[in-house]
Every structure is written in structure tokens, then in C-alpha cells.
Motif scaffolding. Structure first.
Motif, PDB file in Angstrom:
ATOM      1  N   ASP A  51       0.367   8.745   6.739  1.00 18.75           N
ATOM      2  CA  ASP A  51       0.235   8.048   5.445  1.00 18.75           C
ATOM      3  C   ASP A  51      -0.411   6.666   5.587  1.00 18.75           C
ATOM      4  O   ASP A  51      -0.466   5.907   4.632  1.00 18.75           O
ATOM      5  CB  ASP A  51       1.593   7.951   4.729  1.00 18.75           C
ATOM      6  CG  ASP A  51       2.598   7.103   5.483  1.00 18.75           C
ATOM      7  OD1 ASP A  51       2.290   6.654   6.620  1.00 18.75           O
ATOM      8  OD2 ASP A  51       3.700   6.878   4.948  1.00 18.75           O
ATOM      9  N   TYR A  66      -6.943  15.523   0.681  1.00 19.39           N
ATOM     10  CA  TYR A  66      -6.049  15.004  -0.366  1.00 19.39           C
ATOM     11  C   TYR A  66      -5.094  13.951   0.213  1.00 19.39           C
ATOM     12  O   TYR A  66      -4.876  12.894  -0.406  1.00 19.39           O
ATOM     13  CB  TYR A  66      -5.244  16.155  -0.987  1.00 19.39           C
ATOM     14  CG  TYR A  66      -4.295  15.683  -2.056  1.00 19.39           C
ATOM     15  CD1 TYR A  66      -4.762  15.339  -3.323  1.00 19.39           C
ATOM     16  CD2 TYR A  66      -2.931  15.549  -1.790  1.00 19.39           C
ATOM     17  CE1 TYR A  66      -3.898  14.879  -4.310  1.00 19.39           C
ATOM     18  CE2 TYR A  66      -2.056  15.084  -2.764  1.00 19.39           C
ATOM     19  CZ  TYR A  66      -2.547  14.753  -4.017  1.00 19.39           C
ATOM     20  OH  TYR A  66      -1.689  14.282  -4.982  1.00 19.39           O
ATOM     21  N   TRP A 113      -7.081  10.883   0.710  1.00 21.68           N
ATOM     22  CA  TRP A 113      -7.396  10.316  -0.611  1.00 21.68           C
ATOM     23  C   TRP A 113      -6.197   9.530  -1.144  1.00 21.68           C
ATOM     24  O   TRP A 113      -6.335   8.400  -1.603  1.00 21.68           O
ATOM     25  CB  TRP A 113      -7.753  11.453  -1.579  1.00 21.68           C
ATOM     26  CG  TRP A 113      -7.874  11.039  -3.010  1.00 21.68           C
ATOM     27  CD1 TRP A 113      -8.967  10.508  -3.620  1.00 21.68           C
ATOM     28  CD2 TRP A 113      -6.848  11.119  -4.021  1.00 21.68           C
ATOM     29  NE1 TRP A 113      -8.690  10.252  -4.957  1.00 21.68           N
ATOM     30  CE2 TRP A 113      -7.399  10.617  -5.225  1.00 21.68           C
ATOM     31  CE3 TRP A 113      -5.527  11.564  -4.039  1.00 21.68           C
ATOM     32  CZ2 TRP A 113      -6.666  10.542  -6.421  1.00 21.68           C
ATOM     33  CZ3 TRP A 113      -4.793  11.495  -5.219  1.00 21.68           C
ATOM     34  CH2 TRP A 113      -5.370  10.987  -6.390  1.00 21.68           C
ATOM     35  N   GLU A 114      -5.020  10.138  -1.042  1.00 23.08           N
ATOM     36  CA  GLU A 114      -3.801   9.468  -1.525  1.00 23.08           C
ATOM     37  C   GLU A 114      -3.575   8.159  -0.765  1.00 23.08           C
ATOM     38  O   GLU A 114      -3.176   7.152  -1.356  1.00 23.08           O
ATOM     39  CB  GLU A 114      -2.587  10.367  -1.296  1.00 23.08           C
ATOM     40  CG  GLU A 114      -2.246  11.248  -2.461  1.00 23.08           C
ATOM     41  CD  GLU A 114      -0.751  11.415  -2.622  1.00 23.08           C
ATOM     42  OE1 GLU A 114      -0.114  11.761  -1.617  1.00 23.08           O
ATOM     43  OE2 GLU A 114      -0.252  11.190  -3.746  1.00 23.08           O
ATOM     44  N   ASN A 115      -3.826   8.189   0.555  1.00 23.54           N
ATOM     45  CA  ASN A 115      -3.641   6.967   1.357  1.00 23.54           C
ATOM     46  C   ASN A 115      -4.551   5.845   0.844  1.00 23.54           C
ATOM     47  O   ASN A 115      -4.125   4.700   0.683  1.00 23.54           O
ATOM     48  CB  ASN A 115      -3.967   7.235   2.834  1.00 23.54           C
ATOM     49  CG  ASN A 115      -2.981   8.197   3.473  1.00 23.54           C
ATOM     50  OD1 ASN A 115      -1.921   8.493   2.898  1.00 23.54           O
ATOM     51  ND2 ASN A 115      -3.314   8.686   4.657  1.00 23.54           N
ATOM     52  N   MET A 152      -5.888   5.616  -2.121  1.00 28.85           N
ATOM     53  CA  MET A 152      -5.452   5.216  -3.469  1.00 28.85           C
ATOM     54  C   MET A 152      -4.296   4.212  -3.376  1.00 28.85           C
ATOM     55  O   MET A 152      -4.231   3.250  -4.141  1.00 28.85           O
ATOM     56  CB  MET A 152      -5.007   6.452  -4.266  1.00 28.85           C
ATOM     57  CG  MET A 152      -6.136   7.401  -4.626  1.00 28.85           C
ATOM     58  SD  MET A 152      -7.284   6.724  -5.844  1.00 28.85           S
ATOM     59  CE  MET A 152      -6.344   6.925  -7.360  1.00 28.85           C
ATOM     60  N   ARG A 153      -3.393   4.452  -2.429  1.00 29.33           N
ATOM     61  CA  ARG A 153      -2.271   3.504  -2.253  1.00 29.33           C
ATOM     62  C   ARG A 153      -2.779   2.189  -1.665  1.00 29.33           C
ATOM     63  O   ARG A 153      -2.410   1.107  -2.103  1.00 29.33           O
ATOM     64  CB  ARG A 153      -1.199   4.101  -1.343  1.00 29.33           C
ATOM     65  CG  ARG A 153      -0.016   4.699  -2.099  1.00 29.33           C
ATOM     66  CD  ARG A 153       1.068   5.140  -1.144  1.00 29.33           C
ATOM     67  NE  ARG A 153       0.722   6.384  -0.482  1.00 29.33           N
ATOM     68  CZ  ARG A 153       0.341   6.510   0.779  1.00 29.33           C
ATOM     69  NH1 ARG A 153       0.287   5.441   1.559  1.00 29.33           N
ATOM     70  NH2 ARG A 153       0.028   7.679   1.285  1.00 29.33           N
ATOM     71  N   ARG A 206      -4.373   0.131  -4.131  1.00 28.63           N
ATOM     72  CA  ARG A 206      -3.472  -0.048  -5.282  1.00 28.63           C
ATOM     73  C   ARG A 206      -4.052   0.576  -6.557  1.00 28.63           C
ATOM     74  O   ARG A 206      -4.024  -0.011  -7.628  1.00 28.63           O
ATOM     75  CB  ARG A 206      -3.143  -1.535  -5.480  1.00 28.63           C
ATOM     76  CG  ARG A 206      -2.520  -2.144  -4.218  1.00 28.63           C
ATOM     77  CD  ARG A 206      -1.942  -3.499  -4.448  1.00 28.63           C
ATOM     78  NE  ARG A 206      -0.819  -3.443  -5.364  1.00 28.63           N
ATOM     79  CZ  ARG A 206      -0.313  -4.505  -5.991  1.00 28.63           C
ATOM     80  NH1 ARG A 206      -0.825  -5.690  -5.773  1.00 28.63           N
ATOM     81  NH2 ARG A 206       0.692  -4.374  -6.796  1.00 28.63           N
ATOM     82  N   HIS A 259      -3.313   4.066  -6.955  1.00 28.81           N
ATOM     83  CA  HIS A 259      -2.452   5.232  -7.140  1.00 28.81           C
ATOM     84  C   HIS A 259      -1.510   4.980  -8.319  1.00 28.81           C
ATOM     85  O   HIS A 259      -1.019   3.863  -8.476  1.00 28.81           O
ATOM     86  CB  HIS A 259      -1.648   5.448  -5.848  1.00 28.81           C
ATOM     87  CG  HIS A 259      -0.966   6.768  -5.786  1.00 28.81           C
ATOM     88  ND1 HIS A 259       0.268   6.979  -6.351  1.00 28.81           N
ATOM     89  CD2 HIS A 259      -1.352   7.951  -5.245  1.00 28.81           C
ATOM     90  CE1 HIS A 259       0.618   8.238  -6.138  1.00 28.81           C
ATOM     91  NE2 HIS A 259      -0.344   8.851  -5.473  1.00 28.81           N
ATOM     92  N   ARG A 299      -0.180   1.335  -8.930  1.00 30.97           N
ATOM     93  CA  ARG A 299      -1.399   0.837  -9.570  1.00 30.97           C
ATOM     94  C   ARG A 299      -1.261  -0.647  -9.941  1.00 30.97           C
ATOM     95  O   ARG A 299      -0.291  -1.058 -10.574  1.00 30.97           O
ATOM     96  CB  ARG A 299      -1.664   1.661 -10.831  1.00 30.97           C
ATOM     97  CG  ARG A 299      -2.820   1.179 -11.672  1.00 30.97           C
ATOM     98  CD  ARG A 299      -4.081   1.925 -11.367  1.00 30.97           C
ATOM     99  NE  ARG A 299      -5.241   1.182 -11.805  1.00 30.97           N
ATOM    100  CZ  ARG A 299      -6.457   1.673 -11.877  1.00 30.97           C
ATOM    101  NH1 ARG A 299      -6.686   2.893 -11.521  1.00 30.97           N
ATOM    102  NH2 ARG A 299      -7.465   0.947 -12.258  1.00 30.97           N
TER     103      ARG A 299
END
Ligand code: SF4
Length: 454
Positions: free
Chosen positions: A197, A245, A248-250, A252-253, A256, A258, A262
Motif C-alpha cells: 500500500d 488497481y 492506482w489506489e496508492n 490516489m491516497r 489525497r 481518494h 480527499r
């Protein structure tokens, strides 16, 4: 739809001048739905912001340690970087850091500018993108032990022990095309040490193309080749889509973006004014409220998951060049008077810098403030805009359902108090709100208040 994030890609460089449309289209076809474009100086920061806004991507603004400004123009250029950071798709400070490999500037100068970027990122709550070349250990030494913003160590080249330190400090680590090179065993050996992560995939385009594209211009469509290598090194049977994915999520986090973390903009630009967004709370539930259909306006993200802290609001206003704008409007994606103390402190601080201030309010604060407190609040501003939106109590209750008891009485009381001050004031109505516009206009005349129809 496939989700993929090229977390570091210099689309602003001239290498993409001829075919930028095609490069962005190809990246989408290759499953790269998100791209971060960091910059290296004022010119590239502006270009990155332009590209990000045009293609709905994201950008960052900063001075690369190889592109620091001359001392004589440093402050003017620093101000220009801050102006770019006010743009809607510019969501991070970067890339900053240290480069002892090329050594264009002496370490002391690089460290000084690195700290300015770190302080700026913290004061406005933006993630920090860090470049380190031949200076990985020094970068970790210079980063403060406690930071309130995500740190992205882009194109990481540290050894095992430095990687362990970076991981222990919760930093995100970006890996690039060299992960696919035959001789990059050391880099590949780092992957199992990095929690899944915390790992980011990036192309650093137009540089560092992965195999089998070495020698060619890199581009975000090639991100998948690095993702495939990461999947292989993770050593399980996860599909390429799932690997993409997770990465991508990492990102996005890290940036900031996600939904879970956000960042909402506290200060944003609209026309020739700056707006301050203190809260997403409101006592009303107006039928026409923008919050019902969107999370922001003009490309800005304005819905706070929770109210931003007082210190973050004040440091954000302090950090940005508010003097260059017509006025600073406190309106929020909700009702700003719900944060009375912060509202007064922020408006007073802006006023002390010679900036004109305006309060946009639903005028219901008499329901929780004394008359005296309301007048004190009003005196912090140069002008006030009051949402009228109705011609009487019944219509108000229909158009602006409220949790406040007798909201119309409170609104009328607020308008009376406004008139006891010499503050410039007007009332407003939303054209398609369902209110009777003739009666609202007549009421504004009776109240002797200018009416703005929005
Ligand atoms: S008063 Fe303003 S913020 Fe509150 S619900 Fe109505 S339009 Fe939205």
C-alpha cells in the motif's frame, strides 16, 4: 473500466509538443486513467497546470533542485509558483528535493529551497513530491520527523536500509522503468521490502522507458510494462488489472484524491477573486444548493469530509498571495458563520494585509449569536452578501428548508443588524430557485438593499 495511475510524468516537456493529444489518448487506451504531471520551475508549472486542466489530469508545482531560481528573482518566482498552486487541478507541491549527482547548485542552497517547499506543502496541506539523486540519505535527514502531508519519494534510488527507513516513516515510494532492466537486481530486490500500500508506479516520461522501449521516448501508455514487472515481483497470481488497481489506489491516497482522504480546497480562485471554504455544514437544505449535485465548482474539490482545522485554514490564507486579488470572499461550500471565531480571525488577518473581504451568508447566525456578536462579526468585513431567496416566511420554508426555528425571522433580524453598521451590503436570489422574483425584488426595494439575481 481499467484504473491505472502514472504517478509521475513530465508531459510539459517539449518531447510531447507535437503529439500530446495522441499521447493522452493512448494512455487512456492502455488503461492509465490518471496522470500526475510534476514540474521543475515556474514555466513548466504553468504548462503542467494547463495540460492538467485541458485533459482532466493532475499537476504539481515546485522548483526542481536542478532548476532553482537566481537569488535576485527568487521571491518573485516563488510567488508565481504559489499562484499556480491555486489552480484547480494542481494538487501537490513537487518536484522538490536534493540532487547531489549533477550538483548544479551547492547543497546549502538546495537544502534551503527544499525546506521552503516542505513548509509550504505543510502550510497548505498539499502532498510533497520529492526528488533525490545521489542524496537519498540526506533527503531522509532533511525531512522533518513528523509531517502532516503525504510524502512521495519519486524514482527512488535508496539502498535497502534507506528504503526500510522511508517505509518506517510512512513515505510512498515511486518506481520506474529501470525496474524492468536486466541489470536492476538491486532495485527489484527492494520491492518485497515496500508494503504494497506504499508502492507507486511512475514512468517519469519522457525519460527512463521500460523494456522493451529503451532508447525511445517514454510515455504514460508504457506504465503497464512496469506494472507487469511489479506483479511478477509480488509473486502471486493477481491479474494485471488488480495489480494496476492497487497501485492506482496508492497514488490516489498519496495525492489525497481518494474518496477516503480527499483533500478539499480551502482557498480557491473564481473570476478575479479568491474564495475561502471553511465548512461544508449548513443549517439549510435549499432545493437549488450546488452541494446536492456536485462536490465543487470550476474544477475545485470543495466538499470537506470534516471541517479543516483552524491552524490549516490560517496557514493556507497566510501562505497564498491573496493581495493580488480583487477580494477574499468567505462563502464556503456551506455556511461560514457556523465557524464564527475562525471566520473573524481569518477575515481580520486578511484585512490586516490590505485585502478587501466579503462575507456570503444565509443570514441565520442570529439564531446562535447575540446581536452584539453579530455586529462584531460584521465589522471584520468590508461587505456582506445575504441570501434572501424568498419574499416571506412561507416561501422561505419551501425554497430553503431549515433546521433553524423561524429562519425567516432570524434572516430579517440579521438584515436589520447589518443596516446598523456601515458595511456595504446586498441581498441575493437564485433565479431558478422557485421564489417569486417580482415579490423578492419588491421586498429588496422595501428593505432598501441592492438585489443581485444569480
Ligand atoms: S444556505 Fe447556501 S449552502 Fe446552505 S443549503 Fe442553502 S444554498 Fe446551500
Amino acid at each position: 473500466m481499467t484504473l491505472g495511475f502514472d504517478s509521475h510524468c513530465h508531459l510539459h516537456f517539449h518531447h510531447f509538443n507535437e503529439d500530446l493529444d495522441a499521447v493522452v489518448t493512448d494512455s487512456g487506451k492502455a488503461g492509465i486513467s490518471h496522470i500526475m504531471i510534476p514540474s521543475i520551475d515556474v514555466e513548466t508549472a504553468e504548462r503542467s497546470a494547463d495540460i492538467a486542466e485541458k485533459y482532466n489530469l493532475f499537476s504539481a508545482a515546485a522548483f526542481h533542485p536542478e532548476h532553482l531560481p537566481e537569488e535576485s528573482i527568487g521571491e518573485a518566482e516563488w510567488l508565481a509558483i504559489k499562484h499556480v498552486l491555486l489552480r484547480p487541478n494542481t494538487v501537490a507541491v513537487g518536484e522538490t528535493g536534493l540532487d547531489y549527482h549533477h550538483g548544479t547548485f551547492e547543497p546549502a542552497k538546495q537544502i534551503r529551497w527544499f525546506h521552503r517547499h516542505i513548509e509550504l506543502a505543510e502550510s497548505i496541506g498539499y502532498p510533497l513530491i520529492v526528488h533525490s539523486r545521489g542524496a537519498e540519505s540526506e533527503v531522509l535527514n532533511q525531512l522533518p520527523s513528523s509531517l502532516s502531508v503525504p510524502v512521495i519519494l519519486h524514482c527512488w534510488g535508496g539502498d535497502e536500509s534507506l528504503t526500510d527507513i522511508a517505509v518506517a516513516r510512512g513515505f510512498y515510494i515511486g518506481v520506474d522503468g529501470p525496474l524492468t532492466y536486466k541489470k536492476s537486481n538491486k532495485l527489484r530486490g527492494l520491492i518485497p521490502r515496500i508494503p504494497r500500500d506504499r508502492l507507486l508506479v511512475e514512468t517519469d516520461s519522457p525519460f527512463l522507458p521500460p523494456e522493451p522501449f529503451r532508447g525511445r521516448r517514454n510515455q504514460p501508455a508504457f506504465t503497464g510494462f512496469i506494472i507487469m514487472k511489479i506483479r511478477e515481483l509480488w509473486g502471486d497470481n493477481m491479474s494485471i488489472e488488480n495489480t494496476s488497481y492497487i497501485l492506482w489506489e496508492n497514488a490516489m491516497r498519496a495525492y489525497r484524491l481518494h474518496p477516503g482522504n480527499r483533500r478539499a480546497d480551502i482557498v480557491y480562485r473564481y473570476g478575479d477573486s479568491l474564495y475561502v471554504n471553511l465548512t461544508s455544514r449548513c443549517q439549510n437544505n435549499c432545493g437549488f444548493c450546488i452541494r446536492k449535485s456536485a462536490d465543487g465548482i470550476a474544477g475545485y474539490s470543495l466538499r470537506h469530509r470534516e471541517d479543516p482545522s483552524k491552524s490549516l485554514v490560517l496557514s493556507t490564507i497566510e501562505a497564498f498571495p491573496i493581495e493580488g486579488f480583487k477580494e477574499l470572499v468567505f462563502c464556503g461550500f456551506g455556511e461560514p458563520t457556523l465557524r464564527t471565531d475562525l471566520l473573524m480571525t481569518s477575515a481580520t488577518a486578511a484585512g490586516a494585509r490590505g485585502v478587501k473581504t466579503r462575507l456570503n451568508t444565509n443570514g441565520l447566525c442570529t439564531s446562535f449569536l447575540s446581536d452584539r456578536q453579530v455586529v462584531t462579526l460584521l465589522r471584520c468585513f468590508d461587505s456582506v452578501n445575504i441570501s434572501l431567496n424568498a419574499s416571506g416566511a412561507r416561501e422561505y420554508n419551501r425554497v430553503c428548508p431549515s433546521t433553524v426555528e423561524d429562519p425567516w425571522e432570524h434572516l430579517m433580524k440579521f438584515i436589520k443588524l447589518v443596516k446598523t453598521t456601515c458595511i456595504r451590503a446586498r441581498v441575493s436570489v437564485v433565479k431558478n430557485s422557485g421564489a417569486d422574483m417580482h415579490r423578492v425584488t419588491a421586498l429588496a426595494e422595501r428593505l432598501q438593499m441592492p438585489l443581485r439575481i444569480r
